[in-house]
Design a protein around this motif. Sequence first.
Motif, mmCIF file in Angstrom:
data_model
loop_
_atom_site.group_PDB
_atom_site.id
_atom_site.type_symbol
_atom_site.label_atom_id
_atom_site.label_comp_id
_atom_site.label_asym_id
_atom_site.label_seq_id
_atom_site.Cartn_x
_atom_site.Cartn_y
_atom_site.Cartn_z
ATOM 1 N N GLY A 74 30.703 20.217 58.078
ATOM 2 C CA GLY A 74 31.958 19.558 58.414
ATOM 3 C C GLY A 74 32.011 18.128 57.925
ATOM 4 O O GLY A 74 31.051 17.370 58.077
ATOM 5 N N LYS A 117 39.062 17.288 61.581
ATOM 6 C CA LYS A 117 39.406 18.493 62.331
ATOM 7 C C LYS A 117 39.489 19.643 61.347
ATOM 8 O O LYS A 117 39.616 19.434 60.134
ATOM 9 C CB LYS A 117 40.744 18.326 63.064
ATOM 10 C CG LYS A 117 41.939 18.124 62.139
ATOM 11 C CD LYS A 117 43.240 18.005 62.903
ATOM 12 C CE LYS A 117 43.707 19.321 63.440
ATOM 13 N NZ LYS A 117 45.047 19.254 64.046
ATOM 14 N N SER A 154 36.796 10.058 60.458
ATOM 15 C CA SER A 154 36.226 11.363 60.795
ATOM 16 C C SER A 154 34.907 11.195 61.540
ATOM 17 O O SER A 154 33.961 10.602 61.010
ATOM 18 C CB SER A 154 35.970 12.176 59.521
ATOM 19 O OG SER A 154 35.148 13.291 59.798
ATOM 20 N N ASP A 158 31.929 21.142 53.574
ATOM 21 C CA ASP A 158 33.211 21.310 54.256
ATOM 22 C C ASP A 158 34.094 22.177 53.360
ATOM 23 O O ASP A 158 34.108 21.991 52.134
ATOM 24 C CB ASP A 158 33.867 19.949 54.496
ATOM 25 C CG ASP A 158 35.123 20.037 55.352
ATOM 26 O OD1 ASP A 158 35.051 19.686 56.542
ATOM 27 O OD2 ASP A 158 36.182 20.446 54.827
ATOM 28 N N THR A 177 32.443 19.845 62.502
ATOM 29 C CA THR A 177 33.871 20.173 62.428
ATOM 30 C C THR A 177 33.983 21.679 62.659
ATOM 31 O O THR A 177 33.299 22.450 61.989
ATOM 32 C CB THR A 177 34.477 19.815 61.057
ATOM 33 O OG1 THR A 177 34.145 18.475 60.724
ATOM 34 C CG2 THR A 177 35.995 19.975 61.080
ATOM 35 N N ARG A 198 30.638 20.395 68.511
ATOM 36 C CA ARG A 198 31.991 20.784 68.931
ATOM 37 C C ARG A 198 31.998 21.868 70.005
ATOM 38 O O ARG A 198 33.064 22.384 70.346
ATOM 39 C CB ARG A 198 32.785 21.261 67.712
ATOM 40 C CG ARG A 198 33.032 20.178 66.673
ATOM 41 C CD ARG A 198 33.895 19.073 67.231
ATOM 42 N NE ARG A 198 34.191 18.027 66.249
ATOM 43 C CZ ARG A 198 34.940 16.956 66.505
ATOM 44 N NH1 ARG A 198 35.444 16.782 67.709
ATOM 45 N NH2 ARG A 198 35.160 16.052 65.589
#
Length: 443
Positions: free
Chosen positions: A329, A333, A342, A362, A396, A422
């Motif tokens: 990530g 988002k 970020s 990512d 992420t 997360r």
Amino acid sequence: MAEQQRLKISVVGTGYLGATHAACMAELGFDVLGIDIDQAKIDILSSGRVPFYEPGLEEVLARNLDNGRLRFTTDYAEVGAFADVHFLCVGTPQRSDSNAADLTYVDAAVDSLAPHLNGPTVVIGKSTVPVGTAARVAARLTAAAPAGDAVELGWSPEFLREGFGVQDTLRPNRIVIGTDSERVEATMREISAGQIEQGIPFLTTDLQTAELVKVSANAFLATKISFINAMAEVCEAAGADVIKLAESLSHDDRIGGKFLGPGLGFGGGCLPKDIRAFMARADELGVEPALSFLREVDAINQRRRARTIDIARGLIGGSFAGRTVGVLGASFKPNSDDIRDSPALDVAATISSLGAHVTVYDPEALDNARREHPDLNYAHSMLEAVRDAEVVLLLTEWAEFRDADPDELGKVVAETKIVDGRNALNPEYWRERGWTYRALGRP
């Protein structure tokens, strides 16, 4: 409906908000002309491509370029002659010297547009601005426009969520227009007629209230996110489980479960800068104590990043020096390539600065991440990013990462250790597959 289709609209600014608004207004049946001073951006949009990642937008853009309802230009004279209604959709970033919003782009857009407003015109601001800006912009417009007082201003805040921009423009959960002009309200009702028929609430307020709606919503959202992250801090100290706590709270109708997901915290181009600008404006208005709680909201959010780093450091023996770290990530988002503020990229860069060999993957944000942090290493797949990693950080919550196979990843890492920043994974399942699993706010 025929009257709607004859109305001509310009959109000033073609960043995320402007490009999305222009394409969606054309999708609703209006003739739309988008304008920007950046010729390269205009060329990209005119070719049917979008210079950022937003699901579904490129299809809407291309369709309306093809049917002739949408065009782009750099010529303000053309815009002034074309449109009945002008939407201001320029950026309001945080100033480099303070927490306040930078209104340079708003003022420049107004100064460029106003000389070409030769008859009765409606201008509607959509940019997120400090309360009091609209009244100043209205005076600036009438002073500079040849049509003078026949140019009337309203303010209609945007409520776009990145990753859902098309949906949120075509089918917003509410439409707000701030104005004291019957003509501005009637124009906004005409533009929104189809949405009003669908039952979407249409609210008319004064200018100041309309300006406060977006920043108030973002401040409330940021507070809710930081509240559950504050509870995560307590849970870690007490040996409790913040996920079970959040689930229990979600059944309280007064609280609800939306945005009660603990983790690494919020970022992006809106929430952080909006709450800081809100605090700065409150200070200017002499009511700074009313928003002082937002300082702790911001601080809690930043502490989540440091805590994630601490957990990862603990898993590899107390030091990152010379260690190999895989980061999943970079965007702030999922379903976005936006890396502004970020948390994921901030954590990756900090770990790299502490001596680790960090590789980032990512699905959409790699190009932006490379420009911002060329010192980091980047991979083109999840497996490549975690190869030989002594610890993996999920930062992420892309679906690709939520659905990752622990056995597949376990074959390529050096050590089966993961920090779920997360709370996106099933800890019991990952532990059953032999992984040491850690997450914020969980035992």
